[in-house]
Write a protein that holds these residues in place. Structure first.
Motif, PDB file in Angstrom:
ATOM      1  N   ARG A   1       0.833  -1.209   0.000  1.00  0.00           N
ATOM      2  CA  ARG A   1       0.000   0.000   0.000  1.00  0.00           C
ATOM      3  C   ARG A   1       0.867   1.258   0.000  1.00  0.00           C
ATOM      4  NH1 ARG A   1      -5.296  -1.236   1.011  1.00  0.00           N
ATOM      5  NH2 ARG A   1      -5.650  -3.357   1.805  1.00  0.00           N
ATOM      6  N   ARG A   2       0.374   2.277  -0.678  1.00  0.00           N
ATOM      7  CA  ARG A   2       1.002   3.602  -0.750  1.00  0.00           C
ATOM      8  C   ARG A   2       2.302   3.635  -1.542  1.00  0.00           C
ATOM      9  NH1 ARG A   2      -0.972   6.267   3.942  1.00  0.00           N
ATOM     10  NH2 ARG A   2      -3.076   5.475   4.346  1.00  0.00           N
ATOM     11  N   CYS A   3       2.570   2.603  -2.343  1.00  0.00           N
ATOM     12  CA  CYS A   3       3.816   2.616  -3.119  1.00  0.00           C
ATOM     13  C   CYS A   3       3.631   3.259  -4.486  1.00  0.00           C
ATOM     14  CB  CYS A   3       4.383   1.201  -3.276  1.00  0.00           C
ATOM     15  SG  CYS A   3       3.451   0.127  -4.384  1.00  0.00           S
ATOM     16  N   GLY A   4       2.397   3.628  -4.844  1.00  0.00           N
ATOM     17  CA  GLY A   4       2.187   4.340  -6.100  1.00  0.00           C
ATOM     18  C   GLY A   4       1.388   3.594  -7.145  1.00  0.00           C
ATOM     19  N   LYS A   5       0.667   2.543  -6.761  1.00  0.00           N
ATOM     20  CA  LYS A   5      -0.102   1.766  -7.748  1.00  0.00           C
ATOM     21  C   LYS A   5      -1.212   2.615  -8.371  1.00  0.00           C
ATOM     22  CE  LYS A   5      -1.262  -1.499  -4.921  1.00  0.00           C
ATOM     23  NZ  LYS A   5      -0.612  -0.887  -3.733  1.00  0.00           N
ATOM     24  N   SER A   6      -1.950   3.340  -7.523  1.00  0.00           N
ATOM     25  CA  SER A   6      -3.052   4.169  -8.030  1.00  0.00           C
ATOM     26  C   SER A   6      -2.524   5.260  -8.952  1.00  0.00           C
ATOM     27  CB  SER A   6      -3.825   4.796  -6.866  1.00  0.00           C
ATOM     28  OG  SER A   6      -4.391   3.797  -6.039  1.00  0.00           O
ATOM     29  N   THR A   7      -1.408   5.870  -8.543  1.00  0.00           N
ATOM     30  CA  THR A   7      -0.806   6.913  -9.378  1.00  0.00           C
ATOM     31  C   THR A   7      -0.366   6.345 -10.719  1.00  0.00           C
ATOM     32  OG1 THR A   7      -0.053   8.117  -7.428  1.00  0.00           O
ATOM     33  CG2 THR A   7       1.052   8.608  -9.509  1.00  0.00           C
ATOM     34  N   LEU A   8       0.227   5.153 -10.706  1.00  0.00           N
ATOM     35  CA  LEU A   8       0.646   4.515 -11.954  1.00  0.00           C
ATOM     36  C   LEU A   8      -0.549   4.266 -12.861  1.00  0.00           C
ATOM     37  CD1 LEU A   8       2.768   3.106 -13.743  1.00  0.00           C
ATOM     38  CD2 LEU A   8       2.288   0.997 -12.456  1.00  0.00           C
ATOM     39  N   LEU A   9      -1.639   3.792 -12.274  1.00  0.00           N
ATOM     40  CA  LEU A   9      -2.834   3.519 -13.075  1.00  0.00           C
ATOM     41  C   LEU A   9      -3.358   4.808 -13.707  1.00  0.00           C
ATOM     42  CD1 LEU A   9      -4.147   0.770 -13.562  1.00  0.00           C
ATOM     43  CD2 LEU A   9      -5.846   1.336 -11.818  1.00  0.00           C
ATOM     44  N   LEU A  10      -3.328   5.905 -12.954  1.00  0.00           N
ATOM     45  CA  LEU A  10      -3.786   7.186 -13.491  1.00  0.00           C
ATOM     46  C   LEU A  10      -2.804   7.724 -14.539  1.00  0.00           C
ATOM     47  CD1 LEU A  10      -5.098   8.824 -10.198  1.00  0.00           C
ATOM     48  CD2 LEU A  10      -6.463   8.011 -12.131  1.00  0.00           C
ATOM     49  N   GLN A  11      -1.501   7.474 -14.343  1.00  0.00           N
ATOM     50  CA  GLN A  11      -0.533   7.861 -15.368  1.00  0.00           C
ATOM     51  C   GLN A  11      -0.777   7.092 -16.658  1.00  0.00           C
ATOM     52  OE1 GLN A  11       3.342   7.302 -13.590  1.00  0.00           O
ATOM     53  NE2 GLN A  11       3.199   9.147 -12.331  1.00  0.00           N
ATOM     54  N   TYR A  12      -1.149   5.833 -16.513  1.00  0.00           N
ATOM     55  CA  TYR A  12      -1.459   5.038 -17.708  1.00  0.00           C
ATOM     56  C   TYR A  12      -2.740   5.550 -18.372  1.00  0.00           C
ATOM     57  CZ  TYR A  12      -2.229   1.014 -20.737  1.00  0.00           C
ATOM     58  OH  TYR A  12      -2.425   0.198 -21.834  1.00  0.00           O
ATOM     59  N   LYS A  13      -3.708   5.950 -17.569  1.00  0.00           N
ATOM     60  CA  LYS A  13      -4.938   6.542 -18.117  1.00  0.00           C
ATOM     61  C   LYS A  13      -4.596   7.786 -18.933  1.00  0.00           C
ATOM     62  CE  LYS A  13      -9.448   8.331 -16.555  1.00  0.00           C
ATOM     63  NZ  LYS A  13      -9.324   9.754 -16.904  1.00  0.00           N
ATOM     64  N   ASP A  14      -3.735   8.649 -18.386  1.00  0.00           N
ATOM     65  CA  ASP A  14      -3.315   9.852 -19.116  1.00  0.00           C
ATOM     66  C   ASP A  14      -2.619   9.475 -20.417  1.00  0.00           C
ATOM     67  OD1 ASP A  14      -4.329  11.449 -17.108  1.00  0.00           O
ATOM     68  OD2 ASP A  14      -2.405  11.748 -16.115  1.00  0.00           O
ATOM     69  N   TRP A  15      -1.781   8.437 -20.372  1.00  0.00           N
ATOM     70  CA  TRP A  15      -1.070   8.015 -21.579  1.00  0.00           C
ATOM     71  C   TRP A  15      -2.061   7.521 -22.634  1.00  0.00           C
ATOM     72  CZ3 TRP A  15      -0.717   3.515 -24.391  1.00  0.00           C
ATOM     73  CH2 TRP A  15       0.262   3.498 -25.396  1.00  0.00           C
ATOM     74  N   LEU A  16      -3.049   6.749 -22.219  1.00  0.00           N
ATOM     75  CA  LEU A  16      -4.056   6.270 -23.176  1.00  0.00           C
ATOM     76  C   LEU A  16      -4.741   7.443 -23.870  1.00  0.00           C
ATOM     77  CD1 LEU A  16      -5.752   3.364 -21.147  1.00  0.00           C
ATOM     78  CD2 LEU A  16      -4.345   3.106 -23.199  1.00  0.00           C
ATOM     79  N   GLN A  17      -5.102   8.458 -23.087  1.00  0.00           N
ATOM     80  CA  GLN A  17      -5.761   9.621 -23.677  1.00  0.00           C
ATOM     81  C   GLN A  17      -4.817  10.383 -24.605  1.00  0.00           C
ATOM     82  OE1 GLN A  17      -7.596  10.817 -19.596  1.00  0.00           O
ATOM     83  NE2 GLN A  17      -8.936  11.712 -21.132  1.00  0.00           N
ATOM     84  N   SER A  18      -3.524  10.387 -24.266  1.00  0.00           N
ATOM     85  CA  SER A  18      -2.557  11.048 -25.151  1.00  0.00           C
ATOM     86  C   SER A  18      -2.419  10.323 -26.478  1.00  0.00           C
ATOM     87  CB  SER A  18      -1.182  11.126 -24.463  1.00  0.00           C
ATOM     88  OG  SER A  18      -0.524   9.864 -24.468  1.00  0.00           O
ATOM     89  N   GLN A  19      -2.830   9.059 -26.507  1.00  0.00           N
ATOM     90  CA  GLN A  19      -2.775   8.276 -27.741  1.00  0.00           C
ATOM     91  C   GLN A  19      -4.087   8.336 -28.525  1.00  0.00           C
ATOM     92  OE1 GLN A  19       0.319   6.765 -28.589  1.00  0.00           O
ATOM     93  NE2 GLN A  19       0.744   8.136 -26.846  1.00  0.00           N
ATOM     94  N   GLY A  20      -4.994   9.197 -28.077  1.00  0.00           N
ATOM     95  CA  GLY A  20      -6.240   9.384 -28.808  1.00  0.00           C
ATOM     96  C   GLY A  20      -7.402   8.532 -28.318  1.00  0.00           C
ATOM     97  N   ILE A  21      -7.234   7.820 -27.216  1.00  0.00           N
ATOM     98  CA  ILE A  21      -8.333   7.028 -26.666  1.00  0.00           C
ATOM     99  C   ILE A  21      -9.304   7.980 -25.976  1.00  0.00           C
ATOM    100  CG2 ILE A  21      -9.003   5.118 -25.157  1.00  0.00           C
ATOM    101  CD1 ILE A  21      -7.165   4.302 -27.461  1.00  0.00           C
ATOM    102  N   LEU A  22     -10.571   7.944 -26.359  1.00  0.00           N
ATOM    103  CA  LEU A  22     -11.567   8.827 -25.775  1.00  0.00           C
ATOM    104  C   LEU A  22     -11.787   8.478 -24.302  1.00  0.00           C
ATOM    105  CD1 LEU A  22     -14.223   8.912 -28.662  1.00  0.00           C
ATOM    106  CD2 LEU A  22     -12.442  10.597 -28.147  1.00  0.00           C
ATOM    107  N   GLU A  23     -12.054   9.504 -23.489  1.00  0.00           N
ATOM    108  CA  GLU A  23     -12.227   9.281 -22.056  1.00  0.00           C
ATOM    109  C   GLU A  23     -13.370   8.326 -21.757  1.00  0.00           C
ATOM    110  OE1 GLU A  23     -12.281  11.791 -17.865  1.00  0.00           O
ATOM    111  OE2 GLU A  23     -12.439  12.839 -19.789  1.00  0.00           O
ATOM    112  N   LYS A  24     -14.426   8.356 -22.579  1.00  0.00           N
ATOM    113  CA  LYS A  24     -15.562   7.465 -22.324  1.00  0.00           C
ATOM    114  C   LYS A  24     -15.237   6.000 -22.593  1.00  0.00           C
ATOM    115  CE  LYS A  24     -17.671   8.059 -26.910  1.00  0.00           C
ATOM    116  NZ  LYS A  24     -18.892   8.492 -27.632  1.00  0.00           N
ATOM    117  N   ARG A  25     -14.092   5.763 -23.253  1.00  0.00           N
ATOM    118  CA  ARG A  25     -13.664   4.388 -23.514  1.00  0.00           C
ATOM    119  C   ARG A  25     -12.708   3.888 -22.412  1.00  0.00           C
ATOM    120  NH1 ARG A  25     -17.213   4.388 -26.288  1.00  0.00           N
ATOM    121  NH2 ARG A  25     -17.665   2.843 -24.687  1.00  0.00           N
TER     122      ARG A  25
END
Length: 408
Positions: free
Chosen positions: A27-51
């Motif tokens: 816990r608290r090692c950054g898993k949630s942050t990593l997941l959100l960073q990956y979400k940002d990366w997906l959106q940077s690749q053109g993936i729509l937020e609703k997807r």
């Protein structure tokens, strides 16, 4: 915010593969942050937020989705048949019977699933049965020393390393450790430690009740075991030796009880066991493994400094850096001598000794002797905090530990 490049690249490599990506770690090692960073990366690749559907199951706002049937219906109502939908489920183990919904959703060809969990049992029991051969684990750790230095890139690396030794690499601590507000840091570690124990025990109790097997109920005993193990980092331990210690304090417990409590601490990623390996016989030795603690700041919170243990602390840091670099690691035994780490990757070996200092001739000979005795041609390295005796000694490389830790 520090981008966890190593872990992020692993997620990117597995994108759209028909396999579930499971991010594990304390816990608290950054898993949630990593997941959100990956979400940002997906959106940077053109993936729509609703997807992209991100759900944190520790958030009470999603409490109504903690029923697997409700969650399944919620997801299926949002999935488009002709487009990929990315599911990012944070702390999924908080949901009862999560295995059923994950298994069912994994059968959909237009869904890509990512999970995080703070306990190793997320990949045991029913989920492992359901997903046999259909998941990959990405194990995340607190900040490495190289990541830690990104917080103060112009700082003196020796001073930064001294702070890292004392405060560790939990992301939140790292953000203010440079101010050396020790009271604030101590309060944080107390919070994280109690959260680990209480939440992981609660989740484990639910699982054990479901499996009708033994439970862990004595928090005081668990804390005593953790404190003893924290003080014994780098030393061989066995269930018997831990039992003997606890019984010597006036408690009367069985080895079976200690084994159950030890399982809690390893499942929660607080301690990592490392088996010994017979270098000559090329076989594992199951007796008396060593245990390394996931973070030195957490160790410092548990164990007051009583004696000089810099060597064990550096050894602990090196072990986790080797894990980050993808090695399988064992403690090496060569006759009566020991090699700190036997590291294997792609059918090749690297032998590593770790010492705080080897300026004294007796220490130099003690550290280099086991490596000289090994006659194969695999790399042999000694890592030290020294700067004066670096170089190549008959094929054995002596390297400054900080330079090695910062090597890209």
């Amino acid at each position: 915010m520090i981008i966890r490049h190593n872990y992020l690249e692993q997620l990117i490599q597995w994108k759209d593969e028909a396999i579930i990506k499971v991010i594990t770690g304390i816990r608290r090692c950054g898993k949630s942050t990593l997941l959100l960073q990956y979400k940002d990366w997906l959106q940077s690749q053109g993936i729509l937020e609703k997807r992209i559907i991100y759900l944190n199951f520790e958030d009470l706002a999603h409490e109504d989705l903690c029923n697997y049937k409700n969650l399944y219906q919620y997801i299926m109502d949002k999935v488009a048949q002709n487009q990929k939908t990315y599911l990012l489920f944070d702390e999924i183990q908080r949901m009862q019977d999560f295995e059923k919904v994950v298994n069912s959703l994994s059968l959909q060809q237009n869904i890509d699933i990512y999970l995080t969990g703070s306990n190793a049992f997320i990949l045991s029991g029913e989920l492992a049965t359901y997903l046999s051969g259909r998941y990959v684990e990405i194990s995340i750790l607190p900040f490495s020393f190289a990541e830690y230095t990104e917080i103060a890139p112009s700082g003196d690396k020796e001073k930064l390393f001294a702070n890292y030794l004392e405060f560790g690499g939990f992301p939140y601590v790292s953000a203010f450790a440079k101010d050396e507000d020790k009271s604030k840091i101590s309060m944080y570690f107390e919070g994280i430690y109690n959260t680990i124990l209480i939440k992981d025990i609660e989740e484990r109790q639910n699982r054990k009740e479901k499996e009708n097997t033994r439970k862990v109920t004595d928090i005081a005993l668990l804390k005593n075991i953790a404190k003893f193990m924290a003080s014994s980092v780098g030393n061989p331990l066995s269930v018997k030796s831990i039992t003997d210690y606890i019984n010597s304090t006036g408690r009367k417990v069985s080895q079976n009880t200690i084994a159950d409590y030890l399982e809690v601490l390893t499942e929660a990623f607080v301690f990592y066991p490392v088996d010994r390996f017979d270098i000559q016989g090329k076989q594992l030795l199951k007796s008396n493994p060593k245990y390394y603690m996931v973070d030195l700041g957490l160790r410092r919170f548990l164990v007051a400094r009583k004696e000089y243990d810099l060597g064990f602390s550096v050894e602990n840091i090196v072990y986790f850096e080797l894990l980050r670099r993808g090695y399988s690691i064992n403690i090496g035994k060569f006759g009566k001598q020991e090699v700190d780490f036997v590291c294997q990757n792609d059918n090749t070996f690297v032998y590593i000794q770790v010492t705080a200092s080897m300026l004294e001739e007796t220490t130099f000979l003690r550290e280099i002797s086991p490596l000289k005795a090994i006659k194969d041609n695999y790399p042999k390295i000694i890592l030290t905090l020294d700067k004066l005796n670096l170089g190549n000694y008959e094929g054995i490389e002596v390297i400054n530990a900080l330079d090695w830790l910062l090597k890209k």
